[in-house]
Each structure stands twice: as C-alpha cells, then as structure tokens.
Design an enzyme around this catalytic site. Sequence first.
Site, mmCIF file in Angstrom:
data_model
loop_
_atom_site.group_PDB
_atom_site.id
_atom_site.type_symbol
_atom_site.label_atom_id
_atom_site.label_comp_id
_atom_site.label_asym_id
_atom_site.label_seq_id
_atom_site.Cartn_x
_atom_site.Cartn_y
_atom_site.Cartn_z
ATOM 1 N N ASP A 171 0.793 -1.226 0.000
ATOM 2 C CA ASP A 171 0.000 0.000 0.000
ATOM 3 C C ASP A 171 0.828 1.279 0.000
ATOM 4 O O ASP A 171 0.256 2.381 0.005
ATOM 5 C CB ASP A 171 -0.938 0.018 1.215
ATOM 6 N N ASP A 225 -6.540 -4.726 -5.755
ATOM 7 C CA ASP A 225 -6.236 -3.331 -5.405
ATOM 8 C C ASP A 225 -4.821 -2.931 -5.824
ATOM 9 O O ASP A 225 -4.545 -1.751 -6.102
ATOM 10 C CB ASP A 225 -6.353 -3.102 -3.896
#
Length: 409
Positions: free
Chosen positions: A127, A189
């Site tokens: 992330d 993602d």
Amino acid sequence: MRLLLLSLVFCLASCQSGQKKKETATAQVLNGKSVAFDLNGAIEDCESQLEIAVPKLTDLSKHPRLIETNETEWKEIPNGRLVWTSGFYPGILWYMYEITKDEKWKQEAIKRTEVFEDFKTITEHHDIGFMMFPAYGNGYLFGDKKEYKDILLTSANSLASRFNPKVGTIRSWSNKMHPRWQQHITIIDNMLNLELLFWSAKNGGDKSHYDIAVKHAETTMEHHFRDDYTSWHVVEYDSLNGKVLNKHTKQGLHDDSRWSRGQAWGIYGYTLMYRETKDKKFLDFAQKIADKYLELLPEDYIPHWDFDIDTTKDDDRDASAAAIVASGLLELSTYMEDEALQNKYYNAALNMLTSLSSEKYSGVGKADSFLLHSTGAKSLGHEIDVALIYADYYYIEALDRLKKMNSVN
C-alpha cells in the site's frame, strides 16, 4: 477528432490558454431522464466542504478516514506504516490546489504531505503506492515540489522489493497480517500501486520498475479474472513455483462473488496500464472489464457493495467504487478511436458523477465529506454506509480530469 484533443489532457501539465471552458457537461440518460452535470457547481461544493472540514483537522499525527453513519465529522486515525489511507487527504488538497490555484490549498497540502516522509521505506505491504503517490506524487506534479522526487524514488524501490519473479506479482499483504493465507498473496487493489513504479522508471529510478509493473499486470490479467471479466479479490500463489493455490475475498460477499470496488480497481488499473505502455492488450482488457461493470449497474450508476448481494434484503451502495470508475472511464474514453465508444465511456462517467453529486449521495449540508454512502468492508462488519476519504479522493480526481477535458474541447 475529440480523441486527439482529449488525449492531450494526460500528457500536458497544464491546458493551453485561451481555450473556452464549459460550465456543464451533458450526460445522456440517468434513471430514464436526460440530465446535465454541473461541473463548476460540484467543484464549488467540494471547496466549500473543505472550508468546513480543514479547520477541524489540526492534528498532523492523524488523518481523516471515515464519517460514521449519521455522524457529521471525520473520524481521524493515527498515521502509521500499516494504515493505507493516509495519502488520500493530502492528495485531495493537492487536487483542490490544481483546480483552483489557490495558494492556501497548496500550503495545507504541503503541511499534510510532509508528515510521513519516513513512510518511503515501507516494505511490509504493497500500500505504499496508495500512501505516497496521491500525496508526494501529486505534490511533485501539481505543486512543482521537485524535492519530493527522491522520496518517491525511494518509495518505488520499497514497493519493488515485494516483487516475486517466481510468481510474477508484487506481494500485497504479509501472512502475519492476514493469516488465512500462508504464501504469496496478491489483491486486485494492487493494480493502482503500479503508477508509482511507472513514474519511477520515467524519472530517474530503476528501469526494472517498468518491467515489474508490466509483469504484475500480465499475471493479474491471467489469474485474477473470470471468463466474464469480473475479478476475484485475493489470489494466493505458491511462493516458489507461482502456482495458483486459492482464489478468495477479504471484503466481498463470499469468495466467488463480484465485489464492486474490486471491479473498480481493475478498470482504473488496466486503463493506467495502457496509458503507461500503449500496449493494446491492456486497452482491450480495460474495455472488457468496464463493459461488464456497466452491465451490472443499477439505474443510478452507483453499485451495491457487491454485485451478488440479495438486493431485496440489502441496498448498501459503494460510492467509492463509483468515484474510482468515473475517474477511470473518463481517461478510458480518451483512448477510444471510435467516437461511439468515446461517448459510451464518457457519458457513463458523467452519469456516475451526476448521481454522486446529487442530494442522495452528496455530503453537502449533511456531513463534512464530499460523498456519502460508501462501504468499506461490510463482510467484516465495519465501514458500512459511511463517508470514506478515498471516495472523496477519486471523486475530486474525476472532477479535475473532467475540467481539463472540457478545457480542450
């Protein structure tokens, strides 16, 4: 052709002067009615919402994450190396500066960006792209903060360190964080984090970052999608030989369901892949994912949190998925050679933005956010029917893209 003009939007840092700007953009049909989207009004609403929220958000050790159902103010959580949402609030401020050129938003964005420079060394998860590029990347692009370059390059190196060449993807999560899976985990993602690697390869970073991003996208394209072009959320690979072990979900209804934000990440991600590589296979794939997503939408163009829920019992929507897709489709429309396809994706995006800015989904007068009615992880029992900071981020990104597209029309 409009294609040639629109394509310039994503190549130029600023629009040509003296070109006429539109105040509204007309969508075709929404809920059976012809509608017009008030772009300037939507931007003004965002700025007024920031005028309300920013003075309340003074603790630089925290960032706004969500507004709970029936609450009005942002719930702030501590910035941390494992908190993936920290970059979206400074990213929003950078977009507001880019749109308005108001120096106060630049100064606020700088203040909110530079508090987590140390995150550039994160290697614990994927992330870092979400955390660093909306903040430092937008600051570099929109704020002319060239001193952010080394921070971004270091961040890209950190992300690239999680690439496993035996698998062909960047490892998303650690097994300690998610013990259900024992080996190499990749989630859909992760496609959005590839932008950081492409930026690095073009701006003095390791040239292998380009190859890593391409390989990750190719492997994901092969294993993450069903025959109907819908996506699984989580794929677990054997770390040594790359064999697919499991296909699961973390935030969807069940392992084989079609989690709507997962589909959104795919549309945006493969559009990004075409922008950076100009490889037609990625453009073709982005279209196929987008077409399937559009088939599944309800009349107001805002998806339920999972396309497989029983809508007679559950009507929770995910405005964050709609905002992500709206931004992605605007860009996708610029790559279409056929005018009918340009219009298809462009008008679909406008319909999404029209709904998002409507009384039903807008936070204006009700809360400090741009948008309401997002769903973070209903299957896990949290962030249900709330405002989410990343919904606001992709919404204002879409408005910025549309404003630039209109200025060259």
